[in-house]
Design a protein around this motif. Sequence first.
Motif, PDB file in Angstrom:
ATOM      1  N   ALA A  80      39.858  27.127  34.528  1.00  0.00           N
ATOM      2  CA  ALA A  80      38.548  27.092  35.638  1.00  0.00           C
ATOM      3  C   ALA A  80      39.301  27.260  37.008  1.00  0.00           C
ATOM      4  O   ALA A  80      38.299  27.938  37.622  1.00  0.00           O
ATOM      5  CB  ALA A  80      37.863  25.743  35.228  1.00  0.00           C
ATOM      6  N   THR A  81      40.134  26.655  37.244  1.00  0.00           N
ATOM      7  CA  THR A  81      40.481  26.722  38.621  1.00  0.00           C
ATOM      8  C   THR A  81      40.802  28.191  39.154  1.00  0.00           C
ATOM      9  O   THR A  81      40.599  28.755  40.107  1.00  0.00           O
ATOM     10  CB  THR A  81      41.823  25.780  38.917  1.00  0.00           C
ATOM     11  OG1 THR A  81      41.469  24.566  38.527  1.00  0.00           O
ATOM     12  CG2 THR A  81      42.043  25.671  40.535  1.00  0.00           C
ATOM     13  N   ALA A  82      41.562  28.868  37.968  1.00  0.00           N
ATOM     14  CA  ALA A  82      41.966  30.416  38.391  1.00  0.00           C
ATOM     15  C   ALA A  82      40.605  31.155  38.498  1.00  0.00           C
ATOM     16  O   ALA A  82      40.540  32.022  39.454  1.00  0.00           O
ATOM     17  CB  ALA A  82      42.714  30.942  37.192  1.00  0.00           C
ATOM     18  N   VAL A  83      39.490  30.922  37.824  1.00  0.00           N
ATOM     19  CA  VAL A  83      38.168  31.479  37.884  1.00  0.00           C
ATOM     20  C   VAL A  83      37.764  31.128  39.242  1.00  0.00           C
ATOM     21  O   VAL A  83      37.077  32.027  39.863  1.00  0.00           O
ATOM     22  CB  VAL A  83      37.235  30.919  36.764  1.00  0.00           C
ATOM     23  CG1 VAL A  83      35.829  31.333  37.106  1.00  0.00           C
ATOM     24  CG2 VAL A  83      37.760  31.405  35.433  1.00  0.00           C
ATOM     25  N   GLY A  84      37.948  29.945  39.678  1.00  0.00           N
ATOM     26  CA  GLY A  84      37.294  29.632  41.102  1.00  0.00           C
ATOM     27  C   GLY A  84      37.975  30.426  42.226  1.00  0.00           C
ATOM     28  O   GLY A  84      37.447  30.886  42.999  1.00  0.00           O
ATOM     29  N   TYR A  85      39.313  30.521  42.067  1.00  0.00           N
ATOM     30  CA  TYR A  85      40.149  31.495  43.231  1.00  0.00           C
ATOM     31  C   TYR A  85      39.494  32.835  42.945  1.00  0.00           C
ATOM     32  O   TYR A  85      39.105  33.568  44.046  1.00  0.00           O
ATOM     33  CB  TYR A  85      41.457  31.563  42.548  1.00  0.00           C
ATOM     34  CG  TYR A  85      42.337  30.367  43.523  1.00  0.00           C
ATOM     35  CD1 TYR A  85      42.286  30.237  44.838  1.00  0.00           C
ATOM     36  CD2 TYR A  85      42.897  29.474  42.644  1.00  0.00           C
ATOM     37  CE1 TYR A  85      42.832  29.123  45.426  1.00  0.00           C
ATOM     38  CE2 TYR A  85      43.769  28.293  43.176  1.00  0.00           C
ATOM     39  CZ  TYR A  85      43.637  28.298  44.783  1.00  0.00           C
ATOM     40  OH  TYR A  85      44.138  27.115  45.509  1.00  0.00           O
ATOM     41  N   ALA A  86      39.386  33.452  41.841  1.00  0.00           N
ATOM     42  CA  ALA A  86      38.924  34.860  41.787  1.00  0.00           C
ATOM     43  C   ALA A  86      37.406  34.915  42.369  1.00  0.00           C
ATOM     44  O   ALA A  86      37.019  35.951  42.834  1.00  0.00           O
ATOM     45  CB  ALA A  86      38.992  35.551  40.305  1.00  0.00           C
ATOM     46  N   ARG A  87      36.698  34.101  42.014  1.00  0.00           N
ATOM     47  CA  ARG A  87      35.200  33.864  42.337  1.00  0.00           C
ATOM     48  C   ARG A  87      35.385  33.939  44.001  1.00  0.00           C
ATOM     49  O   ARG A  87      34.337  34.681  44.444  1.00  0.00           O
ATOM     50  CB  ARG A  87      34.541  32.769  41.661  1.00  0.00           C
ATOM     51  CG  ARG A  87      33.105  32.683  41.763  1.00  0.00           C
ATOM     52  CD  ARG A  87      32.627  31.653  41.155  1.00  0.00           C
ATOM     53  NE  ARG A  87      31.058  31.403  40.721  1.00  0.00           N
ATOM     54  CZ  ARG A  87      30.611  30.532  40.285  1.00  0.00           C
ATOM     55  NH1 ARG A  87      31.168  29.413  39.565  1.00  0.00           N
ATOM     56  NH2 ARG A  87      29.206  30.539  39.842  1.00  0.00           N
ATOM     57  N   LYS A  88      36.046  33.014  44.587  1.00  0.00           N
ATOM     58  CA  LYS A  88      35.966  33.066  46.023  1.00  0.00           C
ATOM     59  C   LYS A  88      36.463  34.421  46.697  1.00  0.00           C
ATOM     60  O   LYS A  88      35.974  34.712  47.819  1.00  0.00           O
ATOM     61  CB  LYS A  88      36.937  31.943  46.559  1.00  0.00           C
ATOM     62  CG  LYS A  88      36.116  30.432  46.087  1.00  0.00           C
ATOM     63  CD  LYS A  88      37.041  29.262  46.465  1.00  0.00           C
ATOM     64  CE  LYS A  88      36.391  28.053  45.982  1.00  0.00           C
ATOM     65  NZ  LYS A  88      36.234  27.883  44.614  1.00  0.00           N
ATOM     66  N   ASP A  89      37.474  34.940  46.098  1.00  0.00           N
ATOM     67  CA  ASP A  89      37.889  36.356  46.703  1.00  0.00           C
ATOM     68  C   ASP A  89      36.783  37.560  46.743  1.00  0.00           C
ATOM     69  O   ASP A  89      36.436  38.181  47.410  1.00  0.00           O
ATOM     70  CB  ASP A  89      38.829  36.818  45.762  1.00  0.00           C
ATOM     71  CG  ASP A  89      40.407  36.293  46.261  1.00  0.00           C
ATOM     72  OD1 ASP A  89      40.307  35.340  47.135  1.00  0.00           O
ATOM     73  OD2 ASP A  89      41.344  36.311  45.472  1.00  0.00           O
ATOM     74  N   ARG A  90      35.865  37.407  45.424  1.00  0.00           N
ATOM     75  CA  ARG A  90      34.765  38.053  45.169  1.00  0.00           C
ATOM     76  C   ARG A  90      33.933  37.953  46.423  1.00  0.00           C
ATOM     77  O   ARG A  90      32.968  38.753  46.649  1.00  0.00           O
ATOM     78  CB  ARG A  90      34.304  38.285  43.847  1.00  0.00           C
ATOM     79  CG  ARG A  90      34.879  39.329  42.850  1.00  0.00           C
ATOM     80  CD  ARG A  90      36.294  39.207  42.864  1.00  0.00           C
ATOM     81  NE  ARG A  90      37.085  40.186  42.117  1.00  0.00           N
ATOM     82  CZ  ARG A  90      38.405  39.813  41.601  1.00  0.00           C
ATOM     83  NH1 ARG A  90      39.075  39.063  41.923  1.00  0.00           N
ATOM     84  NH2 ARG A  90      38.888  40.902  40.936  1.00  0.00           N
ATOM     85  N   ALA A  91      33.632  36.615  46.567  1.00  0.00           N
ATOM     86  CA  ALA A  91      32.737  36.407  47.665  1.00  0.00           C
ATOM     87  C   ALA A  91      32.912  36.395  48.700  1.00  0.00           C
ATOM     88  O   ALA A  91      31.860  37.188  49.675  1.00  0.00           O
ATOM     89  CB  ALA A  91      32.325  34.735  47.465  1.00  0.00           C
ATOM     90  N   ILE A  92      34.181  36.667  49.306  1.00  0.00           N
ATOM     91  CA  ILE A  92      34.790  37.069  50.545  1.00  0.00           C
ATOM     92  C   ILE A  92      34.429  38.545  50.790  1.00  0.00           C
ATOM     93  O   ILE A  92      33.712  39.017  51.528  1.00  0.00           O
ATOM     94  CB  ILE A  92      36.363  36.791  50.662  1.00  0.00           C
ATOM     95  CG1 ILE A  92      36.232  35.251  51.172  1.00  0.00           C
ATOM     96  CG2 ILE A  92      36.599  37.546  51.907  1.00  0.00           C
ATOM     97  CD1 ILE A  92      37.589  34.786  51.126  1.00  0.00           C
ATOM     98  N   GLU A  93      34.677  39.411  49.598  1.00  0.00           N
ATOM     99  CA  GLU A  93      34.553  40.644  49.581  1.00  0.00           C
ATOM    100  C   GLU A  93      32.955  40.941  49.868  1.00  0.00           C
ATOM    101  O   GLU A  93      32.585  42.044  50.586  1.00  0.00           O
ATOM    102  CB  GLU A  93      35.242  41.152  48.432  1.00  0.00           C
ATOM    103  CG  GLU A  93      35.425  42.716  48.282  1.00  0.00           C
ATOM    104  CD  GLU A  93      36.125  43.249  47.047  1.00  0.00           C
ATOM    105  OE1 GLU A  93      36.957  44.215  47.049  1.00  0.00           O
ATOM    106  OE2 GLU A  93      36.066  42.416  45.954  1.00  0.00           O
ATOM    107  N   ALA A  94      32.269  40.259  49.246  1.00  0.00           N
ATOM    108  CA  ALA A  94      30.729  40.856  48.958  1.00  0.00           C
ATOM    109  C   ALA A  94      30.181  40.352  50.340  1.00  0.00           C
ATOM    110  O   ALA A  94      29.291  41.260  50.677  1.00  0.00           O
ATOM    111  CB  ALA A  94      30.097  39.936  47.939  1.00  0.00           C
ATOM    112  N   LYS A  95      30.552  39.319  50.839  1.00  0.00           N
ATOM    113  CA  LYS A  95      29.945  38.872  52.335  1.00  0.00           C
ATOM    114  C   LYS A  95      30.153  40.055  53.331  1.00  0.00           C
ATOM    115  O   LYS A  95      29.532  40.365  54.262  1.00  0.00           O
ATOM    116  CB  LYS A  95      30.458  37.527  52.517  1.00  0.00           C
ATOM    117  CG  LYS A  95      29.850  37.253  54.092  1.00  0.00           C
ATOM    118  CD  LYS A  95      28.200  37.034  54.065  1.00  0.00           C
ATOM    119  CE  LYS A  95      27.631  36.158  53.204  1.00  0.00           C
ATOM    120  NZ  LYS A  95      26.004  36.154  53.489  1.00  0.00           N
ATOM    121  N   ALA A  96      31.736  40.300  53.259  1.00  0.00           N
ATOM    122  CA  ALA A  96      32.121  41.345  54.168  1.00  0.00           C
ATOM    123  C   ALA A  96      31.454  42.670  53.951  1.00  0.00           C
ATOM    124  O   ALA A  96      30.944  43.320  54.894  1.00  0.00           O
ATOM    125  CB  ALA A  96      33.703  41.365  54.077  1.00  0.00           C
ATOM    126  N   ALA A  97      31.057  43.060  52.852  1.00  0.00           N
ATOM    127  CA  ALA A  97      30.307  44.258  52.645  1.00  0.00           C
ATOM    128  C   ALA A  97      28.934  44.282  53.051  1.00  0.00           C
ATOM    129  O   ALA A  97      28.476  45.069  53.618  1.00  0.00           O
ATOM    130  CB  ALA A  97      30.631  44.660  51.211  1.00  0.00           C
TER     131      ALA A  97
END
Length: 373
Positions: free
Chosen positions: A114-131
């Motif tokens: 679950a913690t690994a999912v959290g990291y991957a999720r936050k990375d995608r959130a940063i990527e999406a917000k930047a886009a």
Amino acid sequence: MKMSRLLVILSILLIIFSGCSGESAGGDTPAEKATQMKPVDTAPTASADAPAQPARLSATTQILTINDTPVKWPEFHFWLNYIAKYYKASLGIDKITNWNVDQNGMHLRDFFLATAVGYARKDRAIEAKAAQLGIDLSEKDRAEIEKKRISNIKIYGSELEYRRIVSSMYMSEEVFNYLTRIDYLGNYLFEYFYGAKGEKFSDKEISAYIEDGGYICAKYIFISGKDADGNDLGSKKRMENQRLLEDLLGRLDASDAPLPLFTKLMNEYGEDKTISSYPDGRLFPAGVREKAFETAWLKLKENQYSRIVTTDAGDYIILRMPISPTMTADSAGNTLRYRAAYETFKKQVEDWSTKMKVDYQDAYYKIDVEGIL
């Protein structure tokens, strides 16, 4: 001021292992190393569903889909290794032998997943917000990354050796490149909202940050009441320590310039040497220091020092320091303005990540965490 990889994403390690290590006398606590953390993202438990035979996972195996973006095994594997590293460090162990321990209300393997999912999720959130904001790497950024790559290839002797070393740390060069990209985007997002040094974060917002966290700021002369193994020194030695502090108090009381003398005595006699990294005093959120320490601090006026304060850990003389936006707020030399902006940014990333849709592929439920780690 460029944020490092571990400052860009919302760290969910060390403090979440709050039961693993306590506060060392006068030293950094887990809560100070990663403040204001929230529980790990919820993810499906895999313990009951995992088959007897683990899946064969390859570089192309898809583990998750986050907002239609795939997360493949090398990236997920990297996060599992990363989490395991800090879990072991927090416990002071070389190998995880007890996978039945409960962590944050779930089995340890499910917690890691679950913690690994959290990291991957936050990375995608940063990527999406930047886009969404039209933020991307510049040609200069890409040239800088390529320049570093060429330099590292020369250092390691060949491209093959460079790839081998990068893969040993990040599972693949592709993962390393992706995380590097997120680093840049995270920095640009932080600058967009708060400025490179947090200069867009107002004094009013800083005041709210201080009040919400119940922050106190102090210098202190600390003499430990325990030996190197954590055993109590005994009443005789504790009395000697107190006599030393009484002598120091006498010197402070007789001085025409007690504040600079306090710093001198702190550096000369204090046993917590980390305090020297905080020229404006050390910030602590509410509940981090011993109750006796906080109670004594609250009774002081700014720039006033206490009598001897006795705790289980040892004895203190405490100097209450003023809190200002420009003060040094951490051992890296960042100002309080920057730190407050950074903590707020972490919460933003957390909020963005909760809005990211996660779909779990079959391979997720078949990961043999124990075997891999």
